[in-house]
Design a protein around this motif. Structure first.
Motif, short mmCIF file in Angstrom:
data_model
loop_
_atom_site.label_atom_id
_atom_site.label_comp_id
_atom_site.label_asym_id
_atom_site.label_seq_id
_atom_site.Cartn_x
_atom_site.Cartn_y
_atom_site.Cartn_z
N VAL A 1 0.81 -1.22 0.00
CA VAL A 1 0.00 0.00 0.00
C VAL A 1 0.84 1.26 0.00
CG1 VAL A 1 -1.88 -1.16 1.21
CG2 VAL A 1 -0.19 0.11 2.53
N ASP A 2 2.17 1.12 0.05
CA ASP A 2 3.05 2.28 0.01
C ASP A 2 3.20 2.73 -1.43
OD1 ASP A 2 4.89 4.27 0.70
OD2 ASP A 2 6.58 2.89 0.48
N SER A 3 2.20 3.48 -1.89
CA SER A 3 2.12 3.84 -3.31
C SER A 3 3.35 4.61 -3.78
CB SER A 3 0.85 4.67 -3.58
OG SER A 3 0.82 5.81 -2.74
N GLY A 4 3.91 5.45 -2.91
CA GLY A 4 5.07 6.23 -3.32
C GLY A 4 6.36 5.43 -3.32
N GLY A 5 6.38 4.34 -2.56
CA GLY A 5 7.57 3.51 -2.49
C GLY A 5 8.74 4.15 -1.78
N ASP A 6 8.48 5.25 -1.05
CA ASP A 6 9.58 5.97 -0.42
C ASP A 6 9.60 5.79 1.10
OD1 ASP A 6 7.24 7.32 0.03
OD2 ASP A 6 8.10 9.33 -0.25
N ALA A 7 8.75 4.93 1.61
CA ALA A 7 8.68 4.75 3.06
C ALA A 7 9.54 3.58 3.52
CB ALA A 7 7.24 4.54 3.50
N VAL A 8 10.08 3.71 4.72
CA VAL A 8 10.69 2.57 5.40
C VAL A 8 9.56 1.83 6.10
CG1 VAL A 8 12.28 1.81 7.20
CG2 VAL A 8 12.88 3.75 5.74
N VAL A 9 9.34 0.59 5.72
CA VAL A 9 8.23 -0.19 6.27
C VAL A 9 8.71 -0.99 7.47
CG1 VAL A 9 6.62 -2.08 5.83
CG2 VAL A 9 6.99 -0.31 4.09
N LEU B 1 6.34 3.81 7.68
CA LEU B 1 4.99 3.26 7.72
C LEU B 1 5.02 2.06 8.65
CD1 LEU B 1 2.17 3.62 6.43
CD2 LEU B 1 2.88 2.03 4.62
N TYR B 2 4.22 2.11 9.73
CA TYR B 2 4.26 1.04 10.73
C TYR B 2 2.83 0.55 11.01
CZ TYR B 2 2.94 4.60 14.26
OH TYR B 2 2.30 5.58 14.98
N THR C 1 0.75 5.48 10.05
CA THR C 1 0.18 4.14 9.87
C THR C 1 -0.82 4.17 8.72
OG1 THR C 1 -1.78 4.42 11.26
CG2 THR C 1 0.29 3.85 12.38
N ARG C 2 -1.25 2.99 8.36
CA ARG C 2 -2.24 2.90 7.28
C ARG C 2 -3.53 3.60 7.68
NH1 ARG C 2 -4.24 -2.86 4.66
NH2 ARG C 2 -5.16 -2.03 2.76
N LEU C 3 -3.96 3.43 8.94
CA LEU C 3 -5.18 4.09 9.41
C LEU C 3 -5.06 5.60 9.27
CD1 LEU C 3 -7.20 3.27 12.60
CD2 LEU C 3 -6.63 5.62 12.04
N GLN C 4 -3.93 6.14 9.70
CA GLN C 4 -3.76 7.59 9.61
C GLN C 4 -3.78 8.06 8.16
OE1 GLN C 4 -0.19 7.35 12.21
NE2 GLN C 4 -0.99 9.22 13.13
N ARG C 5 -3.16 7.31 7.28
CA ARG C 5 -3.12 7.73 5.87
C ARG C 5 -4.50 7.68 5.25
NH1 ARG C 5 1.68 4.73 2.80
NH2 ARG C 5 0.85 6.03 1.13
#
Length: 698
Positions: A322-330, A351-352, A376-380
């Protein structure tokens, strides 16, 4: 999870696995979507509907499945399905879909002679973790591009995996000891196809101690911390734990403290924790009892570690997708200061997993790298797409007696309702609901399958998450729970006050009674005897008219409606309440979101919109199956003959459906997206689609 609907033991196993794999909504669980098998109307099994996800099909076979008390028709259908699945996905061959046949009892071997050469997982009541181990290892193997079972000829043997477990412990707790958690875990680990990294004996001669430990931490899939009285005082234990936290590794803590710890190492927390019973005994148990406890606890710790490794790997895969930008540390774990400090120098976003950290904790964690965004995914989902002025969303939710036919259960329905309500509340919406304050009490209208008190669960959700919402700067609105006349006129002060702060009762008694009841005062006095009288046809007529007015007024208040489940039996009006609420919203041209995968009234409406005939929308079926319905229909004919028949309601819905679901629902979703919404059992996907639609129409 495939099992005979009449088997209590198999159903219990499936429910237990659901809670392990998806988890109670408030837990940090793997959140892996779990479906139960679906059935025809006469309880014959249907082939599982698979999607693009990798799938593990667990078939719980027992004597009930093999019984031929219906002339063998049911047993034959089950045998055909199991054989077909095993032929399509032979054990040990497919990394996309694997079948795990489980012999729940000895009766499983009587299902069919065609299964005589098939190897089963053998359920052993003395080792209840065996099935959980198989399922966890199978899921881990599928995530690693391997079939769930390694050997088709010996499925009961646990398959090997790449799961390496790092056991962080004080050497004092192992040397010379024949008992205790370290020794117990060593024994339990030998029964599983896992590699356990223990101590310096695993380090090659001449290697650097610190470098080897760091490499082992990086390589392992889960860390087990054996927390004893000595642990926090040992330098290498502290180094191991700090390395695990810095790398964001999943951790399980075994609490085996017996007396006291002068200074607990502060980084022990923020992880699942299992108590070691023998360490807590106030009196010395016998050697046999101690051995039994330690064997059971060691197995439970290993299972907890397997599911934590699974949760971590699945969470990382899901968040990466779900990290559409691909720039996050998961991260697969919640961040801590030491984790954030060890991030790559060029990290800008993290993204945690949900739930998000509270503001107080987040402020301290972020001090290590103030420039890095932690989300987090909820926040996004809930914050980025939030409208300037969030509106009221009406919820139509109740249990469904036929949910089992569609591969669901009350657990599934409650999980979706919880996640959906939580996301809408975090987005700032007000939730409108029309639930009974006495769910389950005699005469409240509770029907088969209607096991969850959603009035109570929604109130508890606001109670549980309001502190976190405030910390995130998102004040959570109380649930607006509508109470219809005449019940509203008879509420006590205690009932009006019981939900203060978390539920706002919207009491529909402003005009005392609906207009045009055509009931004389004398009749009404007799009919209203008793607090919630619903005995006579006149009683039910009065309640039905009150409910219709309440639903009409609450629909006018709401900007959109979400419906799932819903009673088709045991309702008190001329139509199921969820059907009436959907119909009122569609008539008003307001956005409607239907989740039809859980059966009930919502699924029936979807079918009718698609032009399919549903017997529940016929006068004959209602008269035969809904207690008192025929007398109520006669009461309406005397006092309100304009009330539509079931056939008229079906015709009206079918007319709305001629323009497709997108045309009928006006919810901002495409036809394909609406089709996905009415069939998905994944709460995450349902929430994503609903929020996408709300963003489009706001």
């Amino acid at each position: 999870m495939l099992f005979h609907p009449g088997s209590g033991k198999a159903a219990g196993l499936a429910r237990s696995l659901f809670e392990r794999l998806y988890g109670p909504s408030t837990d940090l669980a793997p959140r892996i979507p779990v479906r139960f098998g679906s059935f025809t109307a006469d309880e014959l099994p249907e082939a599982p509907r698979l999607d693009s996800a990798r799938s593990l099909i667990v078939v719980l076979i027992d004597g009930r499945m093999a019984r031929d008390d219906d002339g063998g028709r049911g047993a034959g259908a089950w045998a055909d399905l199991v054989v077909e699945l095993l032929e399509q996905y032979p054990s040990g061959t497919s990394a996309e879909c694997s079948v795990l046949p489980v012999a729940v009892d000895a009766g499983a071997f009587q299902l069919s002679g065609r299964l005589d050469g098939v190897s089963f997982v053998l359920l052993d009541d003395s080792k209840p973790q065996h099935l959980e181990q198989h399922v966890a290892l199978g899921c881990l193997r599928l995530l690693a591009d391997q079939p769930a079972s390694a050997d088709a000829h010996d499925v009961d043997r646990l398959p090997p995996t790449d799961v390496e477990v790092f056991i962080s412990h004080a050497k004092l707790d192992k040397v010379g000891s024949r008992s205790g958690p370290v020794n117990g875990l060593l024994i339990a680990g030998r029964e599983l196809p896992l590699k356990a990294w223990y101590d310096s004996s695993d380090i090659p001669p001449g290697a650097r101690f610190a470098a080897e430990i760091d490499a082992a931490i990086r390589r392992c899939k889960v860390v087990i911390v054996v927390l004893t009285d000595a642990y926090s005082s040992r330098e290498w234990c502290r180094r191991e734990l700090l390395a695990a936290k810095a790398r964001g590794r999943p951790i399980v803590v075994v609490d085996a403290i017996t007396t006291r710890v002068v200074r607990m190492f502060p980084y022990v927390g923020n992880a699942p924790t299992v108590r070691w019973r023998a360490a807590l005994a106030t009196t010395e148990p016998s050697a046999a009892v101690r051995a039994e406890w330690e064997d059971e606890d060691a197995r439970e710790v290993v299972v907890e570690a397997l599911f934590e490794a699974l949760r971590y790997r699945h969470e990382v895969a899901r968040l990466t997708a779900v990290d559409s930008g691909g720039d996050a540390v998961v991260l697969g774990t919640h961040p801590e200061s030491v984790t954030v400090a060890a991030l790559p120098a060029d990290a800008v976003r993290v993204l945690y997993p949900d739930p998000p950290l509270g503001r107080d904790e987040l402020e301290y964690v972020q001090q290590a790298r103030p420039s890095v965004e932690l989300t987090t995914r909820l926040q996004r989902l809930a914050l980025i797409k939030a409208p300037a002025e969030p509106s009221s969303i009406a919820l139509s939710i109740s249990g469904a007696h036929d949910i089992g036919r569609y591969g669901g259960s009350d657990l599934h329905l409650a999980a979706v309702a919880h996640d959906l309500a939580l996301y809408l509340l975090f987005r700032g919406h007000k939730l409108v609901y029309g639930g009974s304050l006495e769910h389950g009490a005699p005469g409240d209208g509770t029907a088969p399958g209607d096991t969850v008190n959603y009035t109570k669960s929604l109130r508890e959700l606001v109670l549980s998450y309001s502190p976190l919402a405030r910390e995130l700067g998102l004040p959570m609105s109380p649930i607006r729970n509508w109470i219809a006349w005449p019940v509203a006129t008879q509420l006590t002060d205690d009932e009006r006050d019981q939900s203060a702060g978390f539920t706002r009762l919207v009491v529909d008694d402003e005009s005392m009674e609906p207009a045009d009841l055509n009931v004389s005062p004398a009749e009404y006095e007799r009919a209203a005897a008793g607090k919630f009288a619903r005995v006579t046809a006149l009683d039910r007529y009065l309640h039905a008219r009150g409910l219709t007015r309440m639903r009409t007024r609450s629909t006018a208040e709401a900007a959109a409606r979400v419906a799932l489940g819903g009673k088709l039996l045991g309702y008190y009006g001329l139509m199921p309440g969820v059907v009436e609420e959907i119909l009122l919203t569609v008539r008003a041209g307001k956005p409607v979101f239907l989740l039809g995968a859980f059966g009930g009234a919502t699924r029936a409406v979807v079918d009718v919109l698609d032009g399919a005939a549903r017997e529940e929308f016929t006068t004959a079926w209602c008269a035969a199956n809904v207690a008192g319905w025929q007398d109520l229909r006669a009461e309406f004919d005397r006092r309100d003959p304009s009330a539509p028949s079931p056939e008229a309601m079906a015709a009206e819905l079918a007319a709305f459906g001629t323009s497709g679901l997108a045309g009928a629902f006006h919810n901002g979703l495409t036809e394909d997206e609406n089709r996905e919404l009415v069939t998905t059992t994944d709460p995450w996907r349902a929430v994503e689609l609903i929020l996408r639609g709300l963003s489009a129409v706001e």
